[in-house]
Design a protein around this motif. Sequence first.
Motif, short mmCIF file in Angstrom:
data_model
loop_
_atom_site.label_atom_id
_atom_site.label_comp_id
_atom_site.label_asym_id
_atom_site.label_seq_id
_atom_site.Cartn_x
_atom_site.Cartn_y
_atom_site.Cartn_z
N LYS A 295 53.95 44.46 46.15
CA LYS A 295 55.02 44.74 47.34
C LYS A 295 54.11 43.74 48.47
CE LYS A 295 54.40 48.83 47.32
NZ LYS A 295 53.50 49.25 45.22
N LYS A 296 54.74 43.38 50.31
CA LYS A 296 54.03 43.02 50.50
C LYS A 296 53.36 43.94 51.32
CE LYS A 296 57.60 40.07 51.33
NZ LYS A 296 57.98 40.26 50.00
N VAL A 297 52.40 43.53 52.12
CA VAL A 297 51.52 43.98 52.45
C VAL A 297 51.05 43.98 53.81
CG1 VAL A 297 48.90 45.05 52.13
CG2 VAL A 297 49.90 44.34 50.09
N SER A 298 50.21 44.33 54.65
CA SER A 298 49.36 43.88 56.20
C SER A 298 48.91 45.07 56.33
CB SER A 298 51.00 44.15 57.44
OG SER A 298 51.06 45.97 57.31
N LEU A 299 47.55 44.60 56.98
CA LEU A 299 45.89 45.97 56.76
C LEU A 299 45.70 45.71 58.46
CD1 LEU A 299 44.55 44.60 53.54
CD2 LEU A 299 46.04 46.29 53.18
N GLU A 300 45.24 46.76 58.83
CA GLU A 300 44.45 46.46 60.25
C GLU A 300 43.68 47.31 60.18
OE1 GLU A 300 42.79 47.23 62.90
OE2 GLU A 300 44.84 48.58 63.93
N LEU A 301 42.05 46.46 59.61
CA LEU A 301 40.89 47.40 59.41
C LEU A 301 39.98 47.10 60.41
CD1 LEU A 301 40.61 45.26 55.87
CD2 LEU A 301 41.85 47.08 56.24
N HIS B 184 53.15 52.50 44.37
CA HIS B 184 54.60 52.81 43.95
C HIS B 184 55.77 51.23 43.67
CE1 HIS B 184 58.34 54.70 43.98
NE2 HIS B 184 57.75 55.85 44.05
N MET B 185 56.20 51.24 42.36
CA MET B 185 56.74 50.32 42.39
C MET B 185 58.37 50.22 42.95
SD MET B 185 55.84 48.76 39.69
CE MET B 185 56.94 47.96 39.16
N ASP B 186 58.79 51.02 43.51
CA ASP B 186 59.91 51.04 44.91
C ASP B 186 59.55 51.01 46.72
OD1 ASP B 186 62.62 51.12 44.31
OD2 ASP B 186 63.30 52.65 45.10
N ILE B 187 58.47 50.82 46.77
CA ILE B 187 58.32 50.61 47.71
C ILE B 187 58.23 48.74 47.23
CG2 ILE B 187 56.55 51.08 50.43
CD1 ILE B 187 55.89 53.58 48.79
N ASP B 188 59.18 48.76 49.30
CA ASP B 188 58.97 46.73 49.82
C ASP B 188 58.13 46.63 49.71
OD1 ASP B 188 61.56 47.06 48.12
OD2 ASP B 188 62.57 47.70 49.88
N LYS B 189 57.19 48.03 51.06
CA LYS B 189 55.99 47.12 51.88
C LYS B 189 55.22 47.87 52.08
CE LYS B 189 54.61 46.85 56.36
NZ LYS B 189 54.25 44.82 56.14
N LEU C 181 41.90 47.87 48.58
CA LEU C 181 42.34 48.53 47.47
C LEU C 181 44.14 49.17 47.41
CD1 LEU C 181 39.84 52.29 46.94
CD2 LEU C 181 40.01 50.51 45.45
N VAL C 182 44.15 49.15 48.48
CA VAL C 182 45.84 49.40 49.11
C VAL C 182 46.08 48.02 48.41
CG1 VAL C 182 47.19 48.94 50.23
CG2 VAL C 182 45.42 50.36 50.37
N MET C 183 45.20 46.81 48.30
CA MET C 183 45.86 45.44 47.75
C MET C 183 45.94 44.90 46.28
SD MET C 183 45.05 42.24 50.48
CE MET C 183 46.37 40.59 50.54
N GLN C 184 44.95 45.61 46.41
CA GLN C 184 44.60 45.37 44.46
C GLN C 184 45.84 45.95 43.96
OE1 GLN C 184 40.80 47.21 44.07
NE2 GLN C 184 40.39 45.28 44.02
N ALA C 185 46.10 47.48 45.13
CA ALA C 185 47.28 48.02 44.35
C ALA C 185 48.87 47.55 44.15
CB ALA C 185 47.13 48.97 45.04
N ALA C 186 49.00 47.16 45.48
CA ALA C 186 50.08 46.04 45.63
C ALA C 186 50.14 45.14 44.65
CB ALA C 186 50.25 46.01 47.35
N ALA C 187 48.72 44.49 43.98
CA ALA C 187 49.23 43.48 43.43
C ALA C 187 49.54 43.06 41.68
CB ALA C 187 47.95 41.95 43.32
N LYS C 188 49.25 44.80 41.52
CA LYS C 188 48.78 45.55 40.05
C LYS C 188 50.36 46.06 40.41
CE LYS C 188 44.38 45.81 39.50
NZ LYS C 188 43.27 47.09 39.02
N SER C 189 50.90 46.37 40.81
CA SER C 189 52.37 46.79 40.99
C SER C 189 53.60 45.95 41.39
CB SER C 189 52.63 48.00 41.42
OG SER C 189 52.52 47.66 43.16
#
Length: 490
Positions: free
Chosen positions: A255-261, A227-232, A244-252
């Motif tokens: 947005k900041k990303v936090s991940l717990e994997l 999403h282009m209007d989500i900040d994190k 995938l979530v991090m890639q999507a953030a980078a491509k859009s």
Amino acid sequence: MAAETKVEYTKLFINNEWCDSASGKTFPTINPANNQEICQLQEADKVDVDLAVKAARDAFEFGSEWRSMAAAQRSALMGKLVELVQRDSDKLARLITLDMGKTLKAAQFEAMFSAATLAYYAGWPDKVTGKTLQPGASEDAFFAYTRHEPIGVCGAIIPWNYPLAMIAWKIGPALACGCTMVMKAAEQSPLVGLHMAALIKEAGFPPGVFNLVNGYGPTAGAAISEHMDIDKVAFTGSVETGRLVMQAAAKSNLKKVSLELGGKSPLIIFPDVDLDEAVKTAHGAIFTNNGQVCSAGSRVFVHEDIYDKFVAKAVETAVKSNVTNPMEEDADNGSMVDEQQYNVVLDLIVKGVDEGAALKCGGKKIEREGFYIQPTVFADVTDEMTIAKQEIFGPVQSILKFKDIDEVIARANATAYGLGSGVLTKDIDKAMKVVNGIEAGTVWVNCYNYTHPQCPFGGFKQSGHGRELGKYALKEYTEVKQVTMKLYNQ
Ligand code: TXE
């Protein structure tokens, strides 16, 4: 069983309203304890996510009710939510058990832990502050300070293994910092989140502050991360999806990303321990929640001097474990979350046998409706076996042998993960050497998997980015703004 636990909410929750999905599509949620459909739920897609983001953005507008609210009032709303979670803890627990198969006992614990997490964060809103600074050569010419501002509209994508605690871990710091949120629960366990949404509304949070759009990952989940209007976006789940979530953030919109994997967490046991106590700790470390725990102690390194005795007692403990209908009071474990996870675990057990590990007990499905697996113990596991490398996320204990402390630290670290770890010993020097040498976000000493709202949780290496819980999590939901003022006539 479904009849005992009433499902009240099945729709999307946007702007404090219950609504149908734009497409009219629904999806089923299954009770894994008997493989019966519980109900159909409204299925969110991109259009619904857009609506939820719009509501969250409006609620976050400068000057909005939420943005202008005194921090103490935000605290009070969060305090009210804690009371409601405590009031409804039994209902919440039943929904968790019904939807994902963990025991009612464990679900009740999860409800209380979620309340404790929210209570901890309810104390933060008026304590999230910046710093005063002394800029420049001449201190009197400038005054500077920082403001820790809410990051904005936050997306949250959560997994099924702790469907309520994961909500508390995300909304606790987000609401304390003054953010708004669009969340998607896992498709396997969406029910408890819907009840939480109702409690958030009842507590009195303004419309749009919290929105819940359940649906599938590649549709609703991806709509959040792109999403282009989500900040994190805050994500908990598998490494593959985290990527995938991090890639999507980078491509859009970056947005900041936090991940717990995921994890493949080592538990190291030295020969000076009380053997019964160590076996009990190691058992809890892997069999809690049927092994469906990101920080599960899934590689147990036992010193060669006590190895055989340890394995014998580990088997004795595992076979006594009562795996049955999770609603039953004396159940130690219930069913796996779904058929897919059940099959993944059974396949990995077969792989363990094929690659030469010694299957000491369990290893098979339990013949009844639903997705039950016998508690399984493997001995003679070596580092290169799949069951020592791959996250199993099931009731499978892998016991490895070690000789020497430097060797075991190196072997414990020989993984792409770095989430949990543990060391059991009475020797403080050995314990501290492991603590300092291990590459993991948590080291438990003489215990395992104790998680407290005050203490940060997260991973080194491919186990994640950022930290949840504690003061550390607040950083993930704030932007730092520095303000520099020039002072005249100084
Ligand atoms: O995880 P996914 P799954 C591990 C565990 C398990 C494996 C697979 O090893 O066996 O992951 O589980 C959403 N864009 N963990 O398939 O896919 C999905 O709808 C955006 C460890 O359940 O990561 C769900 O809400 N979102 C873990 C969430 O991501 C997407 C807990 C997690 O699902 C998406 C769970 C996409 N393209 C599993 N695809 C932990 N760290 O505790 C899916 N999702």
